[in-house]
Each structure stands twice: as structure tokens, then as C-alpha cells.
Design a protein around this motif. Structure first.
Motif, PDB file in Angstrom:
ATOM      1  N   LEU A  88       0.832  -1.197   0.000  1.00 52.88           N
ATOM      2  CA  LEU A  88       0.000   0.000   0.000  1.00 52.88           C
ATOM      3  C   LEU A  88       0.870   1.252   0.000  1.00 52.88           C
ATOM      4  CD1 LEU A  88      -3.060   0.964   0.376  1.00 52.88           C
ATOM      5  CD2 LEU A  88      -2.428   1.265   2.773  1.00 52.88           C
ATOM      6  N   ASP A  89       1.889   1.271   0.850  1.00 53.17           N
ATOM      7  CA  ASP A  89       2.783   2.433   0.904  1.00 53.17           C
ATOM      8  C   ASP A  89       3.497   2.635  -0.429  1.00 53.17           C
ATOM      9  OD1 ASP A  89       2.024   2.840   3.518  1.00 53.17           O
ATOM     10  OD2 ASP A  89       3.785   1.860   4.382  1.00 53.17           O
ATOM     11  N   ALA A  90       3.936   1.541  -1.048  1.00 53.36           N
ATOM     12  CA  ALA A  90       4.587   1.647  -2.353  1.00 53.36           C
ATOM     13  C   ALA A  90       3.606   2.155  -3.405  1.00 53.36           C
ATOM     14  CB  ALA A  90       5.153   0.290  -2.767  1.00 53.36           C
ATOM     15  N   GLY A  91       2.353   1.729  -3.291  1.00 51.73           N
ATOM     16  CA  GLY A  91       1.347   2.204  -4.229  1.00 51.73           C
ATOM     17  C   GLY A  91       1.079   3.688  -4.076  1.00 51.73           C
ATOM     18  N   ILE A  92       1.049   4.168  -2.842  1.00 54.76           N
ATOM     19  CA  ILE A  92       0.834   5.597  -2.613  1.00 54.76           C
ATOM     20  C   ILE A  92       2.012   6.403  -3.164  1.00 54.76           C
ATOM     21  CG2 ILE A  92       0.681   7.346  -0.803  1.00 54.76           C
ATOM     22  CD1 ILE A  92      -0.969   5.262   0.788  1.00 54.76           C
ATOM     23  N   GLU A  93       3.227   5.907  -2.959  1.00 58.12           N
ATOM     24  CA  GLU A  93       4.410   6.578  -3.521  1.00 58.12           C
ATOM     25  C   GLU A  93       4.299   6.646  -5.041  1.00 58.12           C
ATOM     26  OE1 GLU A  93       9.276   6.014  -3.602  1.00 58.12           O
ATOM     27  OE2 GLU A  93       8.070   4.997  -2.071  1.00 58.12           O
ATOM     28  N   ALA A  94       3.870   5.547  -5.662  1.00 57.98           N
ATOM     29  CA  ALA A  94       3.698   5.526  -7.116  1.00 57.98           C
ATOM     30  C   ALA A  94       2.599   6.501  -7.547  1.00 57.98           C
ATOM     31  CB  ALA A  94       3.359   4.110  -7.580  1.00 57.98           C
ATOM     32  N   THR A  95       1.579   6.653  -6.718  1.00 60.00           N
ATOM     33  CA  THR A  95       0.479   7.557  -7.056  1.00 60.00           C
ATOM     34  C   THR A  95       0.965   8.992  -7.164  1.00 60.00           C
ATOM     35  OG1 THR A  95      -1.096   6.102  -5.939  1.00 60.00           O
ATOM     36  CG2 THR A  95      -1.793   8.372  -6.319  1.00 60.00           C
TER      37      THR A  95
ATOM     38  N   ALA B 220      -5.721   1.560  -9.215  1.00 62.27           N
ATOM     39  CA  ALA B 220      -5.194   2.781  -9.829  1.00 62.27           C
ATOM     40  C   ALA B 220      -6.282   3.855  -9.891  1.00 62.27           C
ATOM     41  CB  ALA B 220      -4.651   2.482 -11.222  1.00 62.27           C
ATOM     42  N   GLU B 221      -7.488   3.472 -10.256  1.00 58.05           N
ATOM     43  CA  GLU B 221      -8.595   4.425 -10.295  1.00 58.05           C
ATOM     44  C   GLU B 221      -8.870   4.990  -8.900  1.00 58.05           C
ATOM     45  OE1 GLU B 221     -10.374   5.524 -12.893  1.00 58.05           O
ATOM     46  OE2 GLU B 221      -9.425   4.284 -14.428  1.00 58.05           O
ATOM     47  N   GLY B 222      -8.866   4.119  -7.884  1.00 65.26           N
ATOM     48  CA  GLY B 222      -9.145   4.566  -6.528  1.00 65.26           C
ATOM     49  C   GLY B 222      -8.060   5.454  -5.960  1.00 65.26           C
ATOM     50  N   MET B 223      -6.791   5.073  -6.183  1.00 65.38           N
ATOM     51  CA  MET B 223      -5.690   5.872  -5.665  1.00 65.38           C
ATOM     52  C   MET B 223      -5.584   7.207  -6.384  1.00 65.38           C
ATOM     53  SD  MET B 223      -2.611   3.181  -4.799  1.00 65.38           S
ATOM     54  CE  MET B 223      -2.657   2.230  -3.275  1.00 65.38           C
ATOM     55  N   TRP B 224      -5.856   7.205  -7.680  1.00 65.37           N
ATOM     56  CA  TRP B 224      -5.774   8.458  -8.430  1.00 65.37           C
ATOM     57  C   TRP B 224      -6.849   9.441  -7.954  1.00 65.37           C
ATOM     58  CZ3 TRP B 224      -2.058  10.386 -11.338  1.00 65.37           C
ATOM     59  CH2 TRP B 224      -2.327  11.521 -12.105  1.00 65.37           C
ATOM     60  N   LEU B 225      -8.053   8.949  -7.734  1.00 60.10           N
ATOM     61  CA  LEU B 225      -9.120   9.829  -7.219  1.00 60.10           C
ATOM     62  C   LEU B 225      -8.757  10.328  -5.827  1.00 60.10           C
ATOM     63  CD1 LEU B 225     -11.922  11.086  -7.466  1.00 60.10           C
ATOM     64  CD2 LEU B 225     -12.880   8.971  -6.552  1.00 60.10           C
ATOM     65  N   TRP B 226      -8.177   9.471  -4.989  1.00 60.31           N
ATOM     66  CA  TRP B 226      -7.722   9.914  -3.663  1.00 60.31           C
ATOM     67  C   TRP B 226      -6.706  11.034  -3.788  1.00 60.31           C
ATOM     68  CZ3 TRP B 226      -2.597   9.309  -1.956  1.00 60.31           C
ATOM     69  CH2 TRP B 226      -2.377   9.692  -0.624  1.00 60.31           C
ATOM     70  N   ARG B 227      -5.755  10.898  -4.729  1.00 62.18           N
ATOM     71  CA  ARG B 227      -4.742  11.937  -4.939  1.00 62.18           C
ATOM     72  C   ARG B 227      -5.398  13.251  -5.347  1.00 62.18           C
ATOM     73  NH1 ARG B 227       0.346  12.305  -9.273  1.00 62.18           N
ATOM     74  NH2 ARG B 227      -0.816  13.912 -10.345  1.00 62.18           N
ATOM     75  N   GLU B 228      -6.358  13.175  -6.244  1.00 66.31           N
ATOM     76  CA  GLU B 228      -7.037  14.387  -6.677  1.00 66.31           C
ATOM     77  C   GLU B 228      -7.784  15.055  -5.523  1.00 66.31           C
ATOM     78  OE1 GLU B 228      -6.731  15.700 -10.017  1.00 66.31           O
ATOM     79  OE2 GLU B 228      -5.081  14.292  -9.588  1.00 66.31           O
ATOM     80  N   LYS B 229      -8.357  14.254  -4.652  1.00 67.13           N
ATOM     81  CA  LYS B 229      -9.049  14.817  -3.483  1.00 67.13           C
ATOM     82  C   LYS B 229      -8.075  15.521  -2.554  1.00 67.13           C
ATOM     83  CE  LYS B 229     -12.928  11.581  -3.224  1.00 67.13           C
ATOM     84  NZ  LYS B 229     -13.547  10.495  -2.423  1.00 67.13           N
ATOM     85  N   GLN B 230      -6.847  15.003  -2.426  1.00 66.87           N
ATOM     86  CA  GLN B 230      -5.861  15.639  -1.549  1.00 66.87           C
ATOM     87  C   GLN B 230      -5.495  17.025  -2.064  1.00 66.87           C
ATOM     88  OE1 GLN B 230      -5.562  13.667   1.193  1.00 66.87           O
ATOM     89  NE2 GLN B 230      -6.883  12.482  -0.177  1.00 66.87           N
ATOM     90  N   ARG B 231      -5.597  17.207  -3.366  1.00 70.24           N
ATOM     91  CA  ARG B 231      -5.235  18.497  -3.952  1.00 70.24           C
ATOM     92  C   ARG B 231      -6.371  19.497  -3.890  1.00 70.24           C
ATOM     93  NH1 ARG B 231      -1.484  17.082  -9.265  1.00 70.24           N
ATOM     94  NH2 ARG B 231       0.273  16.299  -8.074  1.00 70.24           N
TER      95      ARG B 231
ATOM     96  N   THR C 244       4.164  -2.912 -12.095  1.00 68.83           N
ATOM     97  CA  THR C 244       5.598  -3.177 -11.952  1.00 68.83           C
ATOM     98  C   THR C 244       6.012  -3.236 -10.491  1.00 68.83           C
ATOM     99  OG1 THR C 244       6.029  -2.069 -14.059  1.00 68.83           O
ATOM    100  CG2 THR C 244       7.892  -2.347 -12.564  1.00 68.83           C
ATOM    101  N   VAL C 245       5.535  -2.276  -9.700  1.00 71.91           N
ATOM    102  CA  VAL C 245       5.924  -2.204  -8.291  1.00 71.91           C
ATOM    103  C   VAL C 245       5.490  -3.456  -7.543  1.00 71.91           C
ATOM    104  CG1 VAL C 245       5.391  -1.015  -6.131  1.00 71.91           C
ATOM    105  CG2 VAL C 245       6.066   0.297  -8.129  1.00 71.91           C
ATOM    106  N   TRP C 246       4.266  -3.910  -7.761  1.00 74.81           N
ATOM    107  CA  TRP C 246       3.750  -5.047  -7.004  1.00 74.81           C
ATOM    108  C   TRP C 246       4.264  -6.376  -7.534  1.00 74.81           C
ATOM    109  CZ3 TRP C 246      -1.911  -2.932  -6.337  1.00 74.81           C
ATOM    110  CH2 TRP C 246      -1.883  -1.925  -5.347  1.00 74.81           C
ATOM    111  N   TYR C 247       4.649  -6.417  -8.786  1.00 73.68           N
ATOM    112  CA  TYR C 247       5.240  -7.632  -9.333  1.00 73.68           C
ATOM    113  C   TYR C 247       6.511  -8.005  -8.572  1.00 73.68           C
ATOM    114  CZ  TYR C 247       7.314 -10.777 -12.832  1.00 73.68           C
ATOM    115  OH  TYR C 247       7.888 -11.843 -13.478  1.00 73.68           O
ATOM    116  N   ASP C 248       7.204  -7.003  -8.061  1.00 72.63           N
ATOM    117  CA  ASP C 248       8.451  -7.254  -7.341  1.00 72.63           C
ATOM    118  C   ASP C 248       8.231  -8.049  -6.057  1.00 72.63           C
ATOM    119  OD1 ASP C 248       9.878  -5.930  -9.273  1.00 72.63           O
ATOM    120  OD2 ASP C 248       9.987  -4.034  -8.175  1.00 72.63           O
ATOM    121  N   TRP C 249       7.007  -8.092  -5.543  1.00 73.02           N
ATOM    122  CA  TRP C 249       6.729  -8.887  -4.341  1.00 73.02           C
ATOM    123  C   TRP C 249       6.513 -10.369  -4.662  1.00 73.02           C
ATOM    124  CZ3 TRP C 249       5.979  -3.722  -3.237  1.00 73.02           C
ATOM    125  CH2 TRP C 249       6.319  -3.302  -1.939  1.00 73.02           C
ATOM    126  N   LEU C 250       6.364 -10.680  -5.927  1.00 77.78           N
ATOM    127  CA  LEU C 250       6.208 -12.080  -6.316  1.00 77.78           C
ATOM    128  C   LEU C 250       7.545 -12.800  -6.252  1.00 77.78           C
ATOM    129  CD1 LEU C 250       3.718 -11.920  -9.316  1.00 77.78           C
ATOM    130  CD2 LEU C 250       3.454 -13.312  -7.272  1.00 77.78           C
TER     131      LEU C 250
END
Length: 312
Positions: A252-259, A301-312, A274-280
């Protein structure tokens, strides 16, 4: 114990607790759980409307009738978990629909839910997978408080609020078996990835309700409840609860960084892949990984992107 019912698998995972493979999208993708004790039944999640006939057959296979079902409890009101609720309730005259208070109105009037899902997935997907969505009579809906204990025969189910994936999500701890029915609160995993008891799972955080702090708190709360296993909706059972929770939080933290680094939602989707594939584990097949997890990653990606837009 394995029994074939309407082309799907019914598996005994603990005394009196069964996992039913709905067949939604593909085999071993989405599960419904049934608790049976002393002639009473609780159905935990419902699958989509097309799953209702199979679930009614399952009840008979287990030696029960429609009148034996005391509760139908969606872990949350997303349609792969609650889409069959209305049709099930019509067929189960004694059942109550237990649901998080924030989801109750959507069960009584699913029109707003339908609008949102159509906007996300498109009309063709909605019409193929989710219709018809049937309303539940208001007097049969029972909002469940956090910490509520339900009696199913001689068994106890404890309601545990688990926001993060959705605000209207709850989990159910079966005290007798130690299984925690988690819905989507503990990631999504599919057979063939990771190890038995510690499968590879990804955090799934669709729009519009993703909140990182709530997701982290939910992981901690599930770990603190000390279940013998977590039984997610998607799909393998999880025995190594603490270690899988730690991995989910790191992902989750890596996903937020990517966002924050992405310049578009499509770019974010590629980054998450790509980021999550590295955990395999080394040598995991990329195409199989994308086939199994691609829709979950797109949705996140859709959910995290909307979250990012809300933060702005």
C-alpha cells in the motif's frame, strides 16, 4: 469435503463453515461463505444475481431449507459481494439482511449504486455481470453495529468494522473456528501465486472511498483479533496473518508513492503493475500475473488516483 453444485465447488473449510466458489469472472476468483449450525444458516456475501440459484441449491445440499437461513450478510455493498442480496432475500422468507449502516440505504434503493458501477465499469459489463439488481424491503434490513454478536445456532459471529477498501465494509469473526471472513479488507489473492497459508495478495482500493489510514487501521485490527485464518472473498485462505498484513501495508505504501509520482491514471496503473510484481517470487510469469491481477490493479489505480485528486 468437496461437492459439485451447479458447476461450482463447495468446500468445507472448518466444521460447519463452507466456502462456495461463485464462478464470477472465473473459477477461484470470488467466494461466498456459509455458516451452518443446529439447523440455522448464515450466508456471508452473496455474489452476483446469477449466483442465487446455485446458492439456493447449496442450502439444500447442506440439508437445510430456505426457512433455515437466519441472516444474509454482505461484507460490503459492492456488487460482486452484494449484487445477489435482493434476489436471495426474496427466496429466503425468514432471513434478515445484516449490513454496515453506511450500506443499508443502498440495499433498499440500489439506484445510486448502479449509476456509480455503470460509470466505473461501463454499461456492457454491468448488464452482463450484475443485472438484475433487486432492492431489499427496508423492514428486512438490519444495520449491524461494530462489535455486535450474532447467534447462528450455537455459533457466534462477531461483527468487526473494516473500512479502507470501502467505508461500508465489515468483517465477521467466527469464534468457534477462528476464521475471519474478511471480504476485501485483507487484499485479493488467487491460487497459483505465493505459498499455502501466505498467498500473494494485493491491496484493492477502488474509488471513491479509499482512505490509507483506515486501510492500515483495519489491517492492524484484523491482526489484533488473532484469527486462526483470514478467509477473504478473493480467494486462498491466509494462515500467516501478521506477515501477510505487513506485506499488504508495505505494498500500500509503495502504491501511494507511485500515485504521487504518476502523471496520469494510466501511468499509475503501469507503475502499480511493476511495483507489485516485485513482491512475487523470482520467476513468476508476468502474463499470468497480469491475467490474474490486472483488473484489481486497474481498479486500485482508479481509486488511488481519485484519492490523490481529493488531496489536492
Amino acid at each position: 469435503m468437496m461437492a459439485s453444485v451447479a458447476g461450482h465447488a463447495l468446500e468445507l473449510i472448518a466444521p460447519g463453515l463452507y466456502r462456495f466458489d461463485t464462478g464470477y469472472l472465473r473459477k477461484n476468483h470470488t467466494a461466498v461463505y456459509l455458516l451452518v449450525d443446529q439447523g440455522q444458516v448464515a450466508i456471508l456475501d452473496t455474489g452476483v444475481p446469477a449466483n442465487v440459484p446455485g446458492l439456493l441449491e447449496v442450502i439444500e445440499v447442506l440439508g437445510c431449507s430456505a426457512d433455515n437461513v437466519a441472516y444474509v450478510i454482505p461484507t460490503h455493498v459492492h456488487l460482486d459481494h452484494a449484487g445477489g442480496a435482493g434476489a436471495l432475500m426474496q427466496a429466503l422468507p425468514q432471513a434478515r439482511l445484516g449490513v454496515h449502516p453506511s450500506g443499508a440505504d443502498h440495499m433498499v434503493d440500489p439506484s445510486q449504486l448502479e449509476v456509480g458501477v455503470r460509470a466505473l465499469y461501463g454499461d456492457a459489463f454491468f448488464d452482463r455481470e450484475y443485472t438484475p439488481v433487486t432492492a431489499v424491503a427496508a423492514d428486512r434490513v438490519e444495520p449491524l453495529d461494530d462489535g455486535r454478536v450474532l447467534q447462528i445456532g450455537g455459533r457466534t459471529l462477531e461483527v468487526v468494522y473494516t473500512p479502507g477498501h470501502a467505508w461500508h465494509q465489515l468483517g465477521l469473526l467466527d469464534h468457534d473456528s477462528g476464521k475471519f471472513i474478511a471480504g476485501d479488507a485483507f487484499g485479493a489473492g488467487y491460487p497459483g501465486f505465493g505459498d499455502e497459508g501466505a498467498p500473494f495478495v494485493v491491496p484493492v482500493v477502488p474509488p471513491p472511498q479509499f482512505k490509507p489510514e483506515a486501510y492500515r487501521d483495519t489491517l492492524a485490527r484484523i491482526v489484533q483479533s488473532a484469527p486462526a485464518q483470514v478467509a477473504p472473498a478473493h480467494f486462498p485462505l491466509i494462515t500467516e496473518v501478521a506477515s501477510v498484513a505487513a506485506t499488504l501495508e508495505a505494498m500500500l505504501d509503495a502504491g501511494i508513492e507511485a500515485t504521487w509520482a504518476a502523471d496520469s491514471v494510466d501511468d499509475l496503473e503501469r507503475r502499480l503493475q511493476t511495483v507489485w510484481y516485485d513482491w512475487l517470487t523470482t520467476g513468476a510469469d508476468w502474463s499470468a500475473y497480469i491475467k490474474a491481477y490486472g483488473k484489481d490493479i486497474w481498479l486500485t489505480a482508479e481509486g488511488m488516483w481519485l484519492w490523490r485528486e481529493k488531496q489536492r
